[in-house]
Design an enzyme around this catalytic site. Structure first.
Site, PDB file in Angstrom:
ATOM      1  N   ASN A 247     -22.979  21.561 -96.105  1.00 30.19           N
ATOM      2  CA  ASN A 247     -22.449  21.381 -94.702  1.00 30.19           C
ATOM      3  C   ASN A 247     -23.692  20.022 -94.322  1.00 30.19           C
ATOM      4  O   ASN A 247     -24.895  20.364 -93.746  1.00 30.19           O
ATOM      5  CB  ASN A 247     -22.764  22.492 -93.774  1.00 30.19           C
TER       6      ASN A 247
ATOM      7  N   LYS B 135     -23.706  19.081 -91.289  1.00 30.36           N
ATOM      8  CA  LYS B 135     -24.039  19.256 -89.879  1.00 30.36           C
ATOM      9  C   LYS B 135     -23.737  17.570 -89.109  1.00 30.36           C
ATOM     10  O   LYS B 135     -22.976  16.849 -89.762  1.00 30.36           O
ATOM     11  CB  LYS B 135     -25.293  19.657 -89.598  1.00 30.36           C
TER      12      LYS B 135
ATOM     13  N   HIS C 119     -19.660  28.952 -87.558  1.00 25.97           N
ATOM     14  CA  HIS C 119     -20.978  28.630 -87.768  1.00 25.97           C
ATOM     15  C   HIS C 119     -21.909  29.124 -86.767  1.00 25.97           C
ATOM     16  O   HIS C 119     -21.641  29.037 -85.524  1.00 25.97           O
ATOM     17  CB  HIS C 119     -21.238  27.153 -88.059  1.00 25.97           C
TER      18      HIS C 119
ATOM     19  N   GLU D 232     -24.427  27.624 -85.158  1.00 25.75           N
ATOM     20  CA  GLU D 232     -24.583  26.746 -84.159  1.00 25.75           C
ATOM     21  C   GLU D 232     -23.419  26.600 -83.304  1.00 25.75           C
ATOM     22  O   GLU D 232     -23.445  26.071 -82.116  1.00 25.75           O
ATOM     23  CB  GLU D 232     -24.854  25.450 -84.879  1.00 25.75           C
TER      24      GLU D 232
ATOM     25  N   GLU E  51     -25.252  33.780 -93.379  1.00 27.13           N
ATOM     26  CA  GLU E  51     -26.211  32.919 -92.781  1.00 27.13           C
ATOM     27  C   GLU E  51     -27.092  33.616 -91.769  1.00 27.13           C
ATOM     28  O   GLU E  51     -26.735  33.443 -90.440  1.00 27.13           O
ATOM     29  CB  GLU E  51     -25.624  31.584 -92.190  1.00 27.13           C
TER      30      GLU E  51
ATOM     31  N   GLY F 287     -32.400  26.095 -91.411  1.00 28.35           N
ATOM     32  CA  GLY F 287     -33.087  25.078 -90.932  1.00 28.35           C
ATOM     33  C   GLY F 287     -34.549  25.404 -90.569  1.00 28.35           C
ATOM     34  O   GLY F 287     -35.285  24.530 -90.097  1.00 28.35           O
TER      35      GLY F 287
ATOM     36  N   SER G  44     -31.660  27.451 -95.637  1.00 26.65           N
ATOM     37  CA  SER G  44     -32.915  27.025 -96.472  1.00 26.65           C
ATOM     38  C   SER G  44     -32.577  27.320 -97.841  1.00 26.65           C
ATOM     39  O   SER G  44     -33.974  27.684 -98.569  1.00 26.65           O
ATOM     40  CB  SER G  44     -34.196  27.736 -95.835  1.00 26.65           C
TER      41      SER G  44
HETATM   42  P1  13P Z   1     -30.085  24.906 -94.021  1.00 25.24           P
HETATM   43  O1  13P Z   1     -29.713  24.914 -95.497  1.00 25.24           O
HETATM   44  O2  13P Z   1     -30.643  23.546 -93.405  1.00 25.24           O
HETATM   45  O3  13P Z   1     -31.104  25.956 -93.555  1.00 25.24           O
HETATM   46  O4  13P Z   1     -28.736  24.973 -93.170  1.00 25.24           O
HETATM   47  C1  13P Z   1     -28.023  26.231 -93.557  1.00 25.24           C
HETATM   48  C2  13P Z   1     -26.498  26.288 -92.748  1.00 25.24           C
HETATM   49  O5  13P Z   1     -26.540  26.298 -91.568  1.00 25.24           O
HETATM   50  C3  13P Z   1     -25.433  25.697 -93.778  1.00 25.24           C
HETATM   51  O6  13P Z   1     -24.289  25.872 -92.856  1.00 25.24           O
END
Ligand code: 13P
Length: 249
Positions: A10, A12, A94, A96, A166, A172, A211
């Site tokens: 992803n 982002k 997601h 976010e 997640e 992150g 992560s």
């Molecule tokens: P990270 O791998 O950067 O922690 O992000 C995870 C994520 O939100 C994947 O959709």
């Protein structure tokens, strides 16, 4: 039941036409057999992903989709438009989107159904915040998020869908759920589906995200209910992402 592992990147809101090119080619050349590999890229780069990845082992997809089919919805992108670019997958729910863009459980369920109607495989993201984990309600939160989609789409929809666990506190942050913590929630998720249909639950791929790095991927993917990963930051660096893919193979 044997479930082929899936590693989905992803990106982002990262990338540029110039920067993507090397990354897409490196993933295309480096992704071998064993695990399935996919990249969820920003909308404007779907055509580029399609051009580079077409005919390879690597699938592509989007990070969100409109719940609406078409019409006066300025700024939205429909599932049919994603299908036009031969997307295999689309993320829905997601954290976010849920936290910053108001995607409620009901909106996420509508997006899930819209994606499937256009022939896409939705990757339904679920997970608890740190406060929810500390309050001991992780199971309740994840179950509520899943039940909203079950209520709208039914268990049959999960025969061609993917779930990604997640935990928000691990996204992150460099703070990964331990393999034991992740496995515990993955097992709970699978048992929720098994109450509806044991076959669907047995075939359902449940990815872990938060992560994931080359150094912790193999241990996570070795747990019985962890069927791959949803990778944020590490999907932006070809060598890191390919090492995670190799750990899943
Ligand atoms: P990270 O791998 O950067 O922690 O992000 C995870 C994520 O939100 C994947 O959709």
């Amino acid at each position: 039941m044997m479930r082929t592992k899936l590693v989905a990147g992803n990106w982002k809101m990262h990338g540029s036409l110039a920067a993507n090119l090397g990354l897409l080619h490196a993933v295309r050349e480096g992704a071998g057999g064993g695990a399935e590999v996919a990249l969820c890229v920003p909308y404007p780069y779907l055509a580029q992903a399609q051009a580079v990845l077409n005919g390879s082992h690597v699938a592509w997809g989007a990070q969100d989709v409109s719940e609406h089919e078409q019409g006066a919805w300025t700024g939205e992108v429909s599932a049919a438009m994603l299908a036009d670019f031969a997307c295999s997958y689309v993320l829905v729910g997601h954290s976010e989107r849920r936290s910053f863009f108001g995607d409620t459980d009901a909106v996420v369920a509508a997006k899930f159904v819209a994606a499937q109607k256009a022939g896409l495989v939705p990757i339904l993201c679920v997970g608890e915040s740190l406060a929810e984990r500390e309050a001991g309600i992780t199971g309740d939160v994840v179950t509520r998020q899943i039940d909203a989609v079950l209520a709208k789409g039914g268990i049959a929809g999960f025969a061609r869908a993917i779930v990604a666990y997640e935990p928000v506190w691990a996204i992150g942050t460099g703070r990964t759920a331990s393999p034991e913590q992740a496995q515990e929630v993955h097992a709970l998720i699978r048992s929720r589906f098994a109450r509806e249909d044991a076959d669907v639950a047995g075939g359902l791929r449940i990815l872990y995200g938060g992560s994931v790095k080359a150094g912790n991927a193999a241990e996570l993917f070795g747990r019985p209910d962890i069927d791959g990963g949803l990778i944020g930051g590490a999907s932006l660096v070809a060598d890191d992402f390919l090492a995670i893919c190799a750990a899943a193979a």
